[in-house]
Design an enzyme around this catalytic site. Structure first.
Site, short mmCIF file in Angstrom:
data_model
loop_
_atom_site.label_atom_id
_atom_site.label_comp_id
_atom_site.label_asym_id
_atom_site.label_seq_id
_atom_site.Cartn_x
_atom_site.Cartn_y
_atom_site.Cartn_z
N ASP A 113 41.49 45.72 37.84
CA ASP A 113 40.15 46.05 38.35
C ASP A 113 40.06 47.52 38.72
O ASP A 113 41.07 48.19 38.98
CB ASP A 113 39.83 45.19 39.57
CG ASP A 113 39.08 43.92 39.20
OD1 ASP A 113 38.70 43.77 38.03
OD2 ASP A 113 38.87 43.07 40.09
N LYS A 161 35.08 46.80 37.45
CA LYS A 161 33.91 46.08 37.94
C LYS A 161 33.57 46.62 39.31
O LYS A 161 34.30 46.39 40.28
CB LYS A 161 34.16 44.57 38.02
CG LYS A 161 34.34 43.90 36.69
CD LYS A 161 34.34 42.39 36.82
CE LYS A 161 32.98 41.83 37.12
NZ LYS A 161 32.00 42.07 36.05
N MET A 186 30.05 44.95 50.17
CA MET A 186 29.02 45.39 49.21
C MET A 186 27.64 45.45 49.85
O MET A 186 26.65 45.03 49.27
CB MET A 186 29.02 44.47 47.98
CG MET A 186 30.32 44.46 47.22
SD MET A 186 30.44 43.16 45.96
CE MET A 186 30.81 41.73 46.98
#
Length: 267
Positions: free
Chosen positions: A48, A70, A187
């Site tokens: 990742d 990602k 996030m």
């Protein structure tokens, strides 16, 4: 008679070997021993975007490294393509390690990947990593739970799935207030203004908040504020993803450097 020597090769496990490995928040010293052994034994690593180069450096010299980035708000490798790569490598007899930042099962889409592989008849091992939400608040010298300040903790994403209404922040605020919970928001930077407005329906404006960017890395930055200034603080301090937002009374009394050497203490 001399026996010819052969070139050493990476150890191979039985076909169908796949491990989801949590790389932790970034600091390579926070890897578990089990994670380190899996990385060193892998013949293929699907990595990742948030996994640091220092962690990938533990891979065996002959291992194939495939970066499958990602990140929220950025161009990302499609999830279906990642799952296809994993399955192809397993069927080729490789020992596959899917290397994810934090923990594979905390907002890492590890559950989706396990389901996909198991549906194809592949058994998957999962090795946990320290999630960034824990590492972020620990870097301030604070816990997530405390007998006097927080009776529990909620890990929640601030990034709604396309077509979904996402988290019910008003309901969560009321629950956090009544049950005395710490909120750890992953996030959440891009949606901070809306999150702030919704949380203020149930939590006091003076509720302490912390925003921690790049937790555990040398580039870590953090800012302390109150809930009514969450969005303004992010803008003023120019904080960006990847960041964790922590909301709750466990932050009271903490001191931390907040940009340009400013030291802020929450009473």
């Amino acid at each position: 008679m001399n026996t010819p020597t052969s070139t050493p090769s990476l150890p191979r496990m039985a076909p169908g070997s796949c491990t989801l490995v949590g790389a932790g928040p970034g600091d390579p010293e926070l890897l578990t021993l089990k994670a380190l052994k899996a990385i060193q034994a892998a013949t293929v690593l699907l990595v990742d975007d948030l996994v640091s180069d220092a962690i990938v450096a533990h891979a065996a010299p002959g291992a194939r490294i495939v970066h499958v980035g990602k990140r929220g708000g950025c161009k990302s490798t499609p999830q279906a393509f990642i799952e296809k790569l994993m399955l192809m490598a397993v069927r080729d007899g490789e020992r596959v390690v899917r290397l994810k930042g934090g923990d594979p099962f905390i907002f890492g889409r590890g559950g989706e990947e396990v389901e996909h592989l198991r549906a194809a008849g592949v058994q998957v091992e999962v090795i946990n990593g320290i999630t960034s939400g824990l590492a972020a608040v620990t870097s301030l010298g604070l816990p997530l739970t405390h007998r006097e300040h927080a009776h529990g903790v909620v890990f929640v994403t601030g990034h709604a799935r396309p077509g979904s209404s996402g988290t019910d922040w008003r309901a969560l605020a009321a629950t956090a207030r009544d049950a005395r919970l710490t909120l750890v928001i992953y996030m959440g930077v891009s949606g901070a203004e809306r999150i702030q407005q919704e949380l203020l329906t149930g939590l006091p404006a003076s509720t302490p908040v912390a925003i921690i960017q790049n937790a555990s890395l040398p580039t870590q930055r953090q800012a302390l504020s109150t809930l009514d200034r969450l969005h303004a603080t992010i803008v003023e301090q120019q904080l960006a993803s990847p960041s964790v937002v922590v909301v709750g009374d466990v932050l009271r009394g903490v001191e931390a450097a907040c940009g340009d050497g400013l030291l802020l203490k929450l009473a």
